[in-house]
Design a protein around this motif. Sequence first.
Motif, PDB file in Angstrom:
ATOM      1  N   MET A   1       0.857  -1.188   0.000  1.00 46.54           N
ATOM      2  CA  MET A   1       0.000   0.000   0.000  1.00 46.54           C
ATOM      3  C   MET A   1       0.887   1.231   0.000  1.00 46.54           C
ATOM      4  SD  MET A   1      -2.911   1.147   2.722  1.00 46.54           S
ATOM      5  CE  MET A   1      -1.692   1.550   3.959  1.00 46.54           C
ATOM      6  N   HIS A 137      -8.091   6.856   2.975  1.00 41.58           N
ATOM      7  CA  HIS A 137      -7.628   5.490   3.207  1.00 41.58           C
ATOM      8  C   HIS A 137      -6.151   5.298   2.881  1.00 41.58           C
ATOM      9  CE1 HIS A 137      -6.930   1.314   1.941  1.00 41.58           C
ATOM     10  NE2 HIS A 137      -7.810   0.989   2.853  1.00 41.58           N
ATOM     11  N   GLU A 138      -5.730   5.783   1.695  1.00 40.65           N
ATOM     12  CA  GLU A 138      -4.376   5.485   1.219  1.00 40.65           C
ATOM     13  C   GLU A 138      -3.288   6.240   1.977  1.00 40.65           C
ATOM     14  OE1 GLU A 138      -6.131   8.792  -1.319  1.00 40.65           O
ATOM     15  OE2 GLU A 138      -6.773   6.882  -0.451  1.00 40.65           O
ATOM     16  N   SER A 282       4.401  -6.148   3.312  1.00 38.58           N
ATOM     17  CA  SER A 282       3.258  -6.687   2.578  1.00 38.58           C
ATOM     18  C   SER A 282       2.319  -7.475   3.483  1.00 38.58           C
ATOM     19  CB  SER A 282       3.736  -7.586   1.438  1.00 38.58           C
ATOM     20  OG  SER A 282       4.512  -8.667   1.946  1.00 38.58           O
ATOM     21  N   GLN A 335      -8.418  -0.095   9.066  1.00 39.31           N
ATOM     22  CA  GLN A 335      -8.867  -0.672   7.800  1.00 39.31           C
ATOM     23  C   GLN A 335      -9.899  -1.781   7.990  1.00 39.31           C
ATOM     24  OE1 GLN A 335      -5.439  -2.079   5.671  1.00 39.31           O
ATOM     25  NE2 GLN A 335      -4.947  -0.068   4.840  1.00 39.31           N
ATOM     26  N   ARG A 401      -3.202  -8.900   4.420  1.00 37.46           N
ATOM     27  CA  ARG A 401      -2.478  -7.826   3.749  1.00 37.46           C
ATOM     28  C   ARG A 401      -3.171  -6.490   4.027  1.00 37.46           C
ATOM     29  NH1 ARG A 401       1.065  -9.553  -0.255  1.00 37.46           N
ATOM     30  NH2 ARG A 401       0.996 -11.788  -0.730  1.00 37.46           N
ATOM     31  N   PHE A 402      -2.460  -5.408   3.751  1.00 35.74           N
ATOM     32  CA  PHE A 402      -3.115  -4.114   3.816  1.00 35.74           C
ATOM     33  C   PHE A 402      -4.256  -4.084   2.799  1.00 35.74           C
ATOM     34  CE2 PHE A 402       1.054  -2.397   5.448  1.00 35.74           C
ATOM     35  CZ  PHE A 402       0.556  -1.973   6.666  1.00 35.74           C
ATOM     36  N   THR A 404      -6.358  -2.365   0.058  1.00 36.80           N
ATOM     37  CA  THR A 404      -6.200  -1.284  -0.902  1.00 36.80           C
ATOM     38  C   THR A 404      -7.508  -0.531  -1.036  1.00 36.80           C
ATOM     39  OG1 THR A 404      -6.865  -2.630  -2.795  1.00 36.80           O
ATOM     40  CG2 THR A 404      -4.532  -2.691  -2.169  1.00 36.80           C
ATOM     41  N   PRO A 405      -7.473   0.711  -1.532  1.00 33.60           N
ATOM     42  CA  PRO A 405      -8.726   1.465  -1.697  1.00 33.60           C
ATOM     43  C   PRO A 405      -9.732   0.739  -2.580  1.00 33.60           C
ATOM     44  CG  PRO A 405      -6.828   2.924  -1.907  1.00 33.60           C
ATOM     45  CD  PRO A 405      -6.283   1.518  -1.832  1.00 33.60           C
ATOM     46  N   GLU A 406      -9.248   0.017  -3.587  1.00 34.83           N
ATOM     47  CA  GLU A 406     -10.159  -0.697  -4.484  1.00 34.83           C
ATOM     48  C   GLU A 406     -10.865  -1.848  -3.785  1.00 34.83           C
ATOM     49  OE1 GLU A 406      -6.971  -0.103  -5.096  1.00 34.83           O
ATOM     50  OE2 GLU A 406      -7.191   1.591  -6.484  1.00 34.83           O
ATOM     51  N   GLU A 407     -10.210  -2.438  -2.772  1.00 30.80           N
ATOM     52  CA  GLU A 407     -10.778  -3.589  -2.084  1.00 30.80           C
ATOM     53  C   GLU A 407     -11.718  -3.196  -0.953  1.00 30.80           C
ATOM     54  OE1 GLU A 407      -6.962  -6.633  -2.500  1.00 30.80           O
ATOM     55  OE2 GLU A 407      -7.123  -5.263  -0.808  1.00 30.80           O
ATOM     56  N   THR A 408     -11.666  -1.949  -0.528  1.00 31.49           N
ATOM     57  CA  THR A 408     -12.408  -1.530   0.654  1.00 31.49           C
ATOM     58  C   THR A 408     -13.861  -1.268   0.302  1.00 31.49           C
ATOM     59  OG1 THR A 408     -10.415  -0.489   1.491  1.00 31.49           O
ATOM     60  CG2 THR A 408     -12.480   0.128   2.543  1.00 31.49           C
TER      61      THR A 408
END
Length: 423
Positions: A1, A137-138, A282, A335, A401-402, A404-408
């Motif tokens: 991230m 988020h990021e 990661s 997160q 894993r962290f 990502t904005p797309e996964e949230t």
Amino acid sequence: MPPLPTTALTRIPGFRRLLTGRTLSMLATCLVPTALTLAVIDSTLSAGDLGLVLACELIPQLLLLPIGGVLADRLPPQRVAFAADLVRGLAQLGIGIALLNGSVNLLYLCVLSSVTGVGVAIGTPTVSPLVTAVVPHEARLRANSYLGTTRGIALVAGPGIVGVMVITIGVGWSFVLTAALFLLAATTLGGLKVTRHERPAGHSTFRGDLAEGWQVVRSHRWFWTNLVGHGVSNLTAGVLATLGPLIAVRELGGDTSWVITYQCGMVGMLLGAYLAPRLPISRPLVATSLGGAAFALPLLTFAVPAPTAVNSAAYFVAMLGLGVLNTVWQTVIQQRFEPHTLARADSYDALLSFAARPLGLALAAPVAATTGNAAVLVVAAVLVGAGSLGLLALREVRTMRFVTPEETAPETVPAAAKTADSS
């Protein structure tokens, strides 16, 4: 991230205000224990009286932290933070005025210390909700790095600042200035304009929210097992904080040995918080587990005991790991929990930490008097090493894993279109 560039983070609306307010509040918090100690000495009270005063501050924290989590989830967190720092500021002002008037007594100190503890319990769970409400988020990993770095600076500078204030203006005025810091922090945080997180539809009672917070904690195995591991780490930190100075004074040449070791550790913690968003992490929970296990190193070197240089290096590595752990862990919590449950989850994290360290401080010396320092330190090293590395046996710890904005999911991230709420 990948984190945002530094310039982008500082340009986030409200972040500078959040960072300033939290820094002022943390600095004031770090001034209180040393100031209380000197106030008790100045008032010719006993060491037992000091223990009672400190206990009066701790007990409300242990009892009320989950309630503070409910408040920060039900109400705008900036308003809760304002109230918490206002309460603490007025309590410190009351102690300062009494000291200046020469009218302080044990009961008075105990009552106002209890009030301070209430403020801590209410204010502590607001940190993560404020971060998620202000910071996209990021950018949260870097934001937590900033907050962790300023916290470390406050921990290092706090006792020295109190000492200078007491020498120059007196212990009473030191409390007045501490109160001013809390009141300034309250004004700063209370004026934040933050995104208002939507709560689930339907009516909920305060008691129901309290029960829900416990259920949320229990439902995430990776979370509550890490809480246990962190509790063990805090307990062993209390052991080292008790036995480390004793060993340094008696066997390693005096106070200077411990001062050098401690300062190296503080530098390590600052560096860890600074490096956390810059490291190629990661698997965040693997990193926090390794960071927690590193605390076994100084416990083992003091058990020998090793020379000061070796102890200092070991403590530096341990605290560097702690700096990384704290920063990464806060980001993971922010997160993985929905905004309307975040403060309650964070309150249980703080609760276990607040309880475990004093337990280590209390048990270390009596047990060592029977078994010897080395035995206690070795057992503590085994506990923290096994407790931290044992977390890696859980698949969700190894693979997480962290996000990502797309996964949230949309409901777990502040939406820019939502109406900002200010005090």
